[in-house]
Design an enzyme around this catalytic site. Structure first.
Site, PDB file in Angstrom:
ATOM      1  N   TYR A 178       0.852  -1.200   0.000  1.00 25.90           N
ATOM      2  CA  TYR A 178       0.000   0.000   0.000  1.00 25.90           C
ATOM      3  C   TYR A 178       0.880   1.239   0.000  1.00 25.90           C
ATOM      4  O   TYR A 178       1.883   1.291   0.722  1.00 25.90           O
ATOM      5  CB  TYR A 178      -0.870  -0.004   1.255  1.00 25.90           C
ATOM      6  CG  TYR A 178      -1.940   1.067   1.318  1.00 25.90           C
ATOM      7  CD1 TYR A 178      -3.176   0.886   0.691  1.00 25.90           C
ATOM      8  CD2 TYR A 178      -1.726   2.261   2.015  1.00 25.90           C
ATOM      9  CE1 TYR A 178      -4.167   1.846   0.759  1.00 25.90           C
ATOM     10  CE2 TYR A 178      -2.731   3.235   2.094  1.00 25.90           C
ATOM     11  CZ  TYR A 178      -3.951   3.015   1.463  1.00 25.90           C
ATOM     12  OH  TYR A 178      -4.933   3.973   1.540  1.00 25.90           O
ATOM     13  N   PHE A 247      -6.261   9.156  -2.729  1.00 27.84           N
ATOM     14  CA  PHE A 247      -5.068   8.669  -3.425  1.00 27.84           C
ATOM     15  C   PHE A 247      -4.673   7.348  -2.771  1.00 27.84           C
ATOM     16  O   PHE A 247      -4.383   7.319  -1.579  1.00 27.84           O
ATOM     17  CB  PHE A 247      -3.905   9.662  -3.301  1.00 27.84           C
ATOM     18  CG  PHE A 247      -2.622   9.175  -3.970  1.00 27.84           C
ATOM     19  CD1 PHE A 247      -2.191   9.730  -5.160  1.00 27.84           C
ATOM     20  CD2 PHE A 247      -1.868   8.146  -3.405  1.00 27.84           C
ATOM     21  CE1 PHE A 247      -1.031   9.275  -5.782  1.00 27.84           C
ATOM     22  CE2 PHE A 247      -0.709   7.679  -4.025  1.00 27.84           C
ATOM     23  CZ  PHE A 247      -0.291   8.248  -5.212  1.00 27.84           C
ATOM     24  N   GLU A 248      -4.655   6.302  -3.562  1.00 30.41           N
ATOM     25  CA  GLU A 248      -4.158   5.025  -3.045  1.00 30.41           C
ATOM     26  C   GLU A 248      -3.516   4.281  -4.198  1.00 30.41           C
ATOM     27  O   GLU A 248      -4.064   4.279  -5.309  1.00 30.41           O
ATOM     28  CB  GLU A 248      -5.308   4.128  -2.547  1.00 30.41           C
ATOM     29  CG  GLU A 248      -6.031   4.593  -1.319  1.00 30.41           C
ATOM     30  CD  GLU A 248      -7.089   3.602  -0.848  1.00 30.41           C
ATOM     31  OE1 GLU A 248      -7.837   3.058  -1.683  1.00 30.41           O
ATOM     32  OE2 GLU A 248      -7.166   3.376   0.372  1.00 30.41           O
ATOM     33  N   ILE A 249      -2.381   3.683  -3.945  1.00 27.61           N
ATOM     34  CA  ILE A 249      -1.851   2.684  -4.874  1.00 27.61           C
ATOM     35  C   ILE A 249      -1.624   1.462  -4.007  1.00 27.61           C
ATOM     36  O   ILE A 249      -0.897   1.535  -3.016  1.00 27.61           O
ATOM     37  CB  ILE A 249      -0.528   3.136  -5.535  1.00 27.61           C
ATOM     38  CG1 ILE A 249      -0.693   4.513  -6.189  1.00 27.61           C
ATOM     39  CG2 ILE A 249      -0.092   2.104  -6.585  1.00 27.61           C
ATOM     40  CD1 ILE A 249       0.583   5.072  -6.808  1.00 27.61           C
ATOM     41  N   HIS A 284     -10.003   1.867   5.818  1.00 29.22           N
ATOM     42  CA  HIS A 284      -8.822   1.290   5.160  1.00 29.22           C
ATOM     43  C   HIS A 284      -7.596   1.388   6.059  1.00 29.22           C
ATOM     44  O   HIS A 284      -6.849   0.429   6.230  1.00 29.22           O
ATOM     45  CB  HIS A 284      -8.499   2.037   3.847  1.00 29.22           C
ATOM     46  CG  HIS A 284      -9.361   1.630   2.699  1.00 29.22           C
ATOM     47  ND1 HIS A 284      -9.064   1.977   1.401  1.00 29.22           N
ATOM     48  CD2 HIS A 284     -10.511   0.908   2.636  1.00 29.22           C
ATOM     49  CE1 HIS A 284      -9.994   1.478   0.587  1.00 29.22           C
ATOM     50  NE2 HIS A 284     -10.883   0.844   1.317  1.00 29.22           N
TER      51      HIS A 284
END
Ligand code: GDP
Ligand code: MN
Length: 369
Positions: A178, A247-249, A284
Site C-alpha cells: 500500500y 489517493f491510493e496505490i 482502510h
C-alpha cells in the site's frame, strides 16, 4: 478513410484503430475511478493529469465504476483521454445499497440528525453507500478480480510531478502492499462508535493482528487534537489519523485477504457505515495499521498530488526539479498552501515517520528496475 467521426449514439470501441492501446507497463495493474456521469469534466481533468505525468508511458487500463450506467458522453470522452484500455462497470445494487440488516427508518433518522449536527456529508444517503462500497466492495468487483494492483483516482485531482518510474513496480519489488501521499486527522463526529467496534474486533480476532503492526500511528496516549483543534468528545484512544484514501496505490489481494474480509464484515455488522458516517479512509487505514506489516506500507514522498483542500509535494529541490513539479503556484482553486503539508498541525505524517515505517529517504528505496 482517416476521418473517424464520432456519432451521437455510439461510442468508440477499445480497438478503435487510430491508437495502440496495448499495455507497456509490466504489472498486473489498473487505474480505478468510482465516478458519476455528471463528474465527466473532473474525471477528464484527473485523467489528463495522470496520463501526462505517468500513464501514457505505461498504458495501464482504466476501470470506471458507477452505481448507475455510464452514459455515452462519459464513455466516449474518457476512452479518448485514456492511453490504455477502458472498462465501464455497473456496480450490482447489493454491493452499493445498505445490507438487509440495516433498518432504513433508523437510517433516515440518523441522516437527519447528522445533517442537523453539521456532520460533513452527514445527511447524504449516497455518500454512506459510497464509503461502504469503497471500504468493502470495490476490490470484489468482477472486473477488478483480473488485477493484483490498483491506483485509485478521483475526479478533480491533480498530479503535480512526473512519476519517472512505475509505482506498482516499486511497491512490488520492495514488498509493499500500500502506498499513500497524505495522512491527516478525520472528523470525530463521523464515527463515534468506530474505535469501540475496532477494539472489540481486536479482542475477538487477536490472531489477525500483525505482529509488526502500526497501531501506534492511530492511537495516542497523549491528548490529540482533531481538525478543529478541539478535544475529541468520546474517551476513545483513536487519534483520528488515517491515510487520505482518495489517493491510493495498493494491492487488491490485501483487501481480498481473509484478515481484511473478517475485519470489514465485523465493522459492517456493527452498522456504523449507515447509522454513523464511517469513512472509507479511516476504515482502510485502521485495517492496514492492524492487519499489515508496517514495513509494507509506503509513503510516496516524491509524488505531488492535489485534492481539495490539500496539496502534497516533494520537499527535495532535486526531486522538484527533475520531476518538473508544479508546487508553488497559487492557482489551485485558491487552496494552494505555501507551507508544505507535512508540517501543518492537521497532518499525521510526522506521526507516521515516528511510529510507522519511519521517515525513509529516497535512497533507501530501491528505485532501480
Ligand atoms: P470527498 O472527496 O470525500 O469530498 O467525496 P467525493 O464527492 O469526491 O466522492 C468520493 C469518490 O466517490 C469520488 O470518486 C466520487 O466521484 C465518488 N462518488 C461519490 N458519490 C458517488 C455516487 O453516488 N455514485 C458514484 N458512482 N460515485 C460517487
Ligand atoms: Mn473527492
Amino acid at each position: 478513410k482517416g476521418s473517424h467521426k464520432l456519432s451521437s449514439n455510439s461510442y468508440l470501441p477499445n480497438d478503435f484503430p487510430f491508437r495502440d492501446r496495448s499495455q507497456k507497463g509490466q504489472e498486473n495493474a489498473t487505474m480505478v475511478m468510482l465516478v458519476r456521469n455528471r463528474e465527466l469534466k473532473g474525471a477528464l481533468q484527473s485523467m489528463r493529469s495522470l496520463e501526462d505525468r505517468f500513464n501514457r508511458n505505461y498504458r495501464y487500463p482504466w476501470v470506471f465504476l458507477n452505481d448507475k450506467p455510464f452514459d455515452t458522453d462519459f464513455i466516449e470522452q474518457t476512452t479518448l483521454m485514456a492511453s490504455g484500455q477502458t472498462y465501464y462497470e455497473l456496480i450490482p445494487s447489493e454491493d452499493w445499497e445498505p445490507p438487509s440488516f440495516i433498518d432504513k427508518d433508523i437510517m433516515e433518522e440518523k441522516l437527519l440528525k447528522a445533517h442537523q449536527d453539521g456532520v460533513i456529508y452527514g445527511g447524504s444517503w449516497s455518500y454512506r453507500n459510497m464509503c461502504h462500497f469503497n471500504s468493502g466492495y470495490f476490490y470484489k468487483q468482477k472486473r477488478l478480480l483480473n488485477y493484483d494492483w490498483y491506483f485509485r483516482v478521483e475526479p478533480d485531482v491533480k498530479y503535480m510531478c512526473d512519476f519517472q518510474y512505475d509505482p506498482f513496480t516499486l511497491l512490488r519489488e520492495n514488498n509493499k502492499i500500500y502506498g499513500f501521499v497524505l495522512a491527516i486527522h478525520d472528523y470525530e463526529n463521523t464515527m463515534p462508535s468506530l474505535w469501540p467496534t475496532v477494539e472489540n474486533f481486536m479482542r475477538d480476532h487477536k490472531d489477525l493482528i500483525h505482529p509488526n503492526n502500526s497501531i501506534e500511528f492511530i492511537t495516542s496516549n497523549e491528548t490529540s487534537l482533531n481538525y478543529n483543534f478541539e478535544l475529541p468528545e468520546s474517551n476513545t484512544s483513536y487519534n483520528l489519523c488515517h491515510f487520505w484514501s482518495n489517493f491510493e496505490i495498493g494491492s487488491l489481494n490485501f483487501f481480498r485477504s481473509e484478515a481484511y474480509e473478517t475485519y470489514f464484515n465485523y465493522l459492517d455488522k456493527a452498522g456504523g457505515f449507515f447509522y454513523e458516517r464511517w469513512g472509507d479512509a479511516p476504515v482502510h487505514s485502521i485495517g492496514l495499521n492492524l492487519l499489515a506489516d508496517k514495513d509494507s506500507i509506503h509513503h510516496f514522498e516524491d509524488i505531488g498530488y492535489f485534492h481539495v483542500p490539500y496539496l502534497a509535494c516533494p520537499t527535495s529541490i532535486d526531486v522538484l526539479a527533475s520531476k518538473r513539479c508544479v508546487c508553488k503556484t497559487k492557482d489551485l482553486e485558491n487552496h494552494d498552501p505555501e507551507t508544505p503539508h507535512d508540517i501543518q498541525p492537521f497532518s499525521c505524517l510526522s506521526r507516521w515517520w515516528r511510529y510507522g515505517s519511519g521517515k525513509r529517504f529516497l535512497n533507501e528505496i530501491d528505485y532501480t528496475f
